[in-house]
Design a protein around this motif. Structure first.
Motif, PDB file in Angstrom:
ATOM      1  N   GLY A 170      -5.542   4.824  20.518  1.00  0.00           N
ATOM      2  CA  GLY A 170      -5.732   4.418  19.131  1.00  0.00           C
ATOM      3  C   GLY A 170      -5.931   2.862  18.660  1.00  0.00           C
ATOM      4  N   ASN A 171      -6.477   3.494  17.056  1.00  0.00           N
ATOM      5  CA  ASN A 171      -6.198   1.964  16.608  1.00  0.00           C
ATOM      6  C   ASN A 171      -4.758   2.559  15.363  1.00  0.00           C
ATOM      7  OD1 ASN A 171      -8.436   4.162  15.791  1.00  0.00           O
ATOM      8  ND2 ASN A 171      -9.493   1.879  15.086  1.00  0.00           N
ATOM      9  N   PRO A 172      -4.469   2.454  15.363  1.00  0.00           N
ATOM     10  CA  PRO A 172      -3.066   2.616  14.628  1.00  0.00           C
ATOM     11  C   PRO A 172      -2.998   2.004  12.907  1.00  0.00           C
ATOM     12  CG  PRO A 172      -2.004   1.224  16.361  1.00  0.00           C
ATOM     13  CD  PRO A 172      -3.788   1.238  16.693  1.00  0.00           C
ATOM     14  N   VAL A 173      -2.274   2.173  12.616  1.00  0.00           N
ATOM     15  CA  VAL A 173      -2.518   1.139  10.974  1.00  0.00           C
ATOM     16  C   VAL A 173      -0.651   1.487  10.311  1.00  0.00           C
ATOM     17  CG1 VAL A 173      -2.884   1.711   8.742  1.00  0.00           C
ATOM     18  CG2 VAL A 173      -4.372   2.881   9.956  1.00  0.00           C
ATOM     19  N   THR A 174      -0.141   0.034   9.737  1.00  0.00           N
ATOM     20  CA  THR A 174       0.636  -0.447   9.356  1.00  0.00           C
ATOM     21  C   THR A 174       0.534   0.716   7.699  1.00  0.00           C
ATOM     22  OG1 THR A 174       0.447  -2.732   8.830  1.00  0.00           O
ATOM     23  CG2 THR A 174       0.865  -1.660  10.750  1.00  0.00           C
ATOM     24  N   VAL A 175       1.294   0.084   7.345  1.00  0.00           N
ATOM     25  CA  VAL A 175       1.483   0.780   5.502  1.00  0.00           C
ATOM     26  C   VAL A 175       1.580  -0.061   4.759  1.00  0.00           C
ATOM     27  CG1 VAL A 175       3.004   0.929   3.433  1.00  0.00           C
ATOM     28  CG2 VAL A 175       3.568   2.302   5.992  1.00  0.00           C
ATOM     29  N   ALA A 176       1.619  -1.502   5.578  1.00  0.00           N
ATOM     30  CA  ALA A 176       1.178  -2.518   4.676  1.00  0.00           C
ATOM     31  C   ALA A 176      -0.507  -3.191   4.380  1.00  0.00           C
ATOM     32  CB  ALA A 176       1.759  -3.825   5.105  1.00  0.00           C
ATOM     33  N   ASP A 177      -1.229  -2.896   6.099  1.00  0.00           N
ATOM     34  CA  ASP A 177      -2.606  -2.881   5.942  1.00  0.00           C
ATOM     35  C   ASP A 177      -2.985  -1.364   5.627  1.00  0.00           C
ATOM     36  OD1 ASP A 177      -4.628  -3.797   6.481  1.00  0.00           O
ATOM     37  OD2 ASP A 177      -5.009  -2.952   8.890  1.00  0.00           O
ATOM     38  N   LEU A 178      -2.581  -0.272   5.082  1.00  0.00           N
ATOM     39  CA  LEU A 178      -3.497   0.557   4.757  1.00  0.00           C
ATOM     40  C   LEU A 178      -3.474   0.280   3.170  1.00  0.00           C
ATOM     41  CD1 LEU A 178      -1.724   4.492   4.692  1.00  0.00           C
ATOM     42  CD2 LEU A 178      -2.777   3.490   2.763  1.00  0.00           C
ATOM     43  N   ALA A 179      -2.081   0.054   2.382  1.00  0.00           N
ATOM     44  CA  ALA A 179      -2.143  -0.718   0.817  1.00  0.00           C
ATOM     45  C   ALA A 179      -3.602  -1.872   0.776  1.00  0.00           C
ATOM     46  CB  ALA A 179      -0.724  -1.298   0.651  1.00  0.00           C
ATOM     47  N   ARG A 180      -3.499  -2.863   1.506  1.00  0.00           N
ATOM     48  CA  ARG A 180      -4.458  -3.521   1.642  1.00  0.00           C
ATOM     49  C   ARG A 180      -5.685  -2.977   1.114  1.00  0.00           C
ATOM     50  NH1 ARG A 180      -8.056  -6.678   4.916  1.00  0.00           N
ATOM     51  NH2 ARG A 180      -7.472  -5.007   6.792  1.00  0.00           N
ATOM     52  N   VAL A 181      -6.096  -2.380   2.235  1.00  0.00           N
ATOM     53  CA  VAL A 181      -7.949  -1.391   2.082  1.00  0.00           C
ATOM     54  C   VAL A 181      -7.923  -0.364   1.222  1.00  0.00           C
ATOM     55  CG1 VAL A 181      -9.000  -0.082   3.683  1.00  0.00           C
ATOM     56  CG2 VAL A 181      -7.365  -1.599   4.630  1.00  0.00           C
ATOM     57  N   VAL A 182      -6.594   0.353   0.826  1.00  0.00           N
ATOM     58  CA  VAL A 182      -6.460   0.650  -0.393  1.00  0.00           C
ATOM     59  C   VAL A 182      -6.934   0.435  -1.935  1.00  0.00           C
ATOM     60  CG1 VAL A 182      -5.587   2.483  -1.627  1.00  0.00           C
ATOM     61  CG2 VAL A 182      -5.563   3.409   0.990  1.00  0.00           C
ATOM     62  N   VAL A 183      -6.504  -1.153  -1.666  1.00  0.00           N
ATOM     63  CA  VAL A 183      -5.712  -1.611  -3.101  1.00  0.00           C
ATOM     64  C   VAL A 183      -7.376  -2.551  -3.401  1.00  0.00           C
ATOM     65  CG1 VAL A 183      -5.538  -3.744  -4.044  1.00  0.00           C
ATOM     66  CG2 VAL A 183      -3.609  -1.910  -3.236  1.00  0.00           C
ATOM     67  N   ALA A 184      -8.301  -2.809  -1.711  1.00  0.00           N
ATOM     68  CA  ALA A 184      -9.319  -3.658  -1.768  1.00  0.00           C
ATOM     69  C   ALA A 184     -10.547  -2.666  -2.624  1.00  0.00           C
ATOM     70  CB  ALA A 184      -9.408  -4.370  -0.663  1.00  0.00           C
ATOM     71  N   ILE A 185     -10.697  -0.874  -1.868  1.00  0.00           N
ATOM     72  CA  ILE A 185     -11.125  -0.113  -2.385  1.00  0.00           C
ATOM     73  C   ILE A 185     -10.924   0.430  -3.482  1.00  0.00           C
ATOM     74  CG2 ILE A 185     -11.916   2.209  -2.207  1.00  0.00           C
ATOM     75  CD1 ILE A 185     -11.048   2.148   0.539  1.00  0.00           C
ATOM     76  N   THR A 186      -9.757   0.513  -4.573  1.00  0.00           N
ATOM     77  CA  THR A 186     -10.090   0.606  -5.741  1.00  0.00           C
ATOM     78  C   THR A 186     -10.932   0.026  -6.486  1.00  0.00           C
ATOM     79  OG1 THR A 186      -7.608   2.006  -5.008  1.00  0.00           O
ATOM     80  CG2 THR A 186      -8.293   1.929  -7.539  1.00  0.00           C
ATOM     81  N   GLN A 187     -10.504  -1.829  -5.796  1.00  0.00           N
ATOM     82  CA  GLN A 187     -10.068  -2.618  -7.172  1.00  0.00           C
ATOM     83  C   GLN A 187     -11.992  -2.004  -6.907  1.00  0.00           C
ATOM     84  OE1 GLN A 187      -8.731  -5.620  -4.573  1.00  0.00           O
ATOM     85  NE2 GLN A 187      -8.113  -6.830  -7.391  1.00  0.00           N
ATOM     86  N   GLN A 188     -12.886  -2.506  -5.825  1.00  0.00           N
ATOM     87  CA  GLN A 188     -14.459  -1.913  -6.032  1.00  0.00           C
ATOM     88  C   GLN A 188     -15.087  -1.015  -6.787  1.00  0.00           C
ATOM     89  OE1 GLN A 188     -16.303  -3.459  -2.129  1.00  0.00           O
ATOM     90  NE2 GLN A 188     -14.110  -4.247  -2.223  1.00  0.00           N
TER      91      GLN A 188
END
Length: 282
Positions: A170-188
């Motif tokens: 699989g292609n795993p996700v760390t909590v830190a990377d999850l937060a980065r992605v979610v914050v970037a989506i929310t900003q947009q």
């Protein structure tokens, strides 16, 4: 207060009850959002009423299998709430395993497990709502001490063999990377980006649980010394290849968000989990 320019600039975060909550809250606040962190129980008991000028991030489904009934009830409660946009965090688990190619966003879900059916049920509750985005994530490796990273480190600290799957990828996700992605989506979302869609996110590189475990052992040895004993044992082959690798092209095309390697920042994640699991219980 400095105005960020976000419209809206308020986020209601429905928490998962684990490490995801703090990472999301801090990340959102760091870029200027006003964040209200709520539990799924507060939402379902009527203790919260959203405003139309609010972005909702629903992480309730990331709380683990024991809490999926509450997560689904939270999704149902959100259907009666006003909001500008809602970002629902879901999982690769809505698909069955053994896919040799990457799973694109337009592929129909076909869960092969009870957990996958729970994830899909939460998605389906929200699917008919307007301004809802669904973000399906690769396997989450460090959201709790029962997740893969915590399980490996706990086994190593206790001197016990750790049995890991060396087949499924699989292609795993760390909590830190999850937060980065979610914050970037929310900003947009707060800056005029499309407010509905289905997106996938996982790391840029794939691995099995065993490959991940070997990398963790290397990081632990770099901190403890080469004499650190660790025993990783491959699970007996069952003939069940549960590989699920998410394709993430749509997230890149719509939001410009690039994938990162799960190895990025892993040493720091290992340090934090070592500190957490070695801390005496009060």
């Amino acid at each position: 207060m400095h105005h960020t320019g976000y419209q809206p600039d308020t986020v209601a975060l429905i928490g998962a009850g684990n490490a995801i909550d703090g990472a999301l809250q801090k990340g959102l606040q760091r870029v200027g959002f006003r964040v209200q962190l709520l539990t799924a129980e507060q939402l379902t008991s009527g203790q919260f009423a959203a405003r139309a000028d609010t972005i909702v991030i629903n992480a309730a489904s990331c709380g683990g299998s024991a809490h999926m009934d509450t997560a689904r009830a939270a999704c149902e409660a959100l259907c009666a709430q006003p909001f500008t946009a809602l970002l629902h965090l879901s999982s690769y688990g809505v698909f069955g395993g053994a896919r040799r190619k990457k799973i694109d966003e337009d592929e129909l879900p076909s869960p092969g497990s009870a957990g996958g059916r729970d994830w899909l049920a939460c998605e389906q509750v929200l699917a008919a709502q307007e301004n809802v985005s669904i973000l399906r994530l690769g396997w989450q490796i460090d959201r709790s001490d029962r997740a893969l990273l915590g399980r490996i480190i706990r086994g190593l600290l206790e001197g016990k063999p750790v049995a890991l799957d060396d087949v499924s990828r699989g292609n795993p996700v760390t909590v830190a990377d999850l937060a980065r992605v979610v914050v970037a989506i929310t900003q947009q979302l707060a800056s005029g980006a499309p407010r509905s869609g289905i997106y996938h996110y996982g790391s840029a590189d794939t691995c099995s649980a065993m490959e991940f475990g070997r990398e963790v052992v290397d990081r632990v040895r770099s901190l403890y010394g080469e004499d650190f004993a660790a025993e990783l044992v491959a699970l007996e082959p069952s003939g069940d290849d549960r590989s699920s690798v998410l394709g993430c092209g749509k997230l890149r095309d719509v939001f410009g968000i690039q994938q990162r390697s799960w190895r990025q920042g892993l040493t720091r994640q290992v340090e934090l989990w070592l500190e957490r699991l070695q801390k005496p219980e009060s």
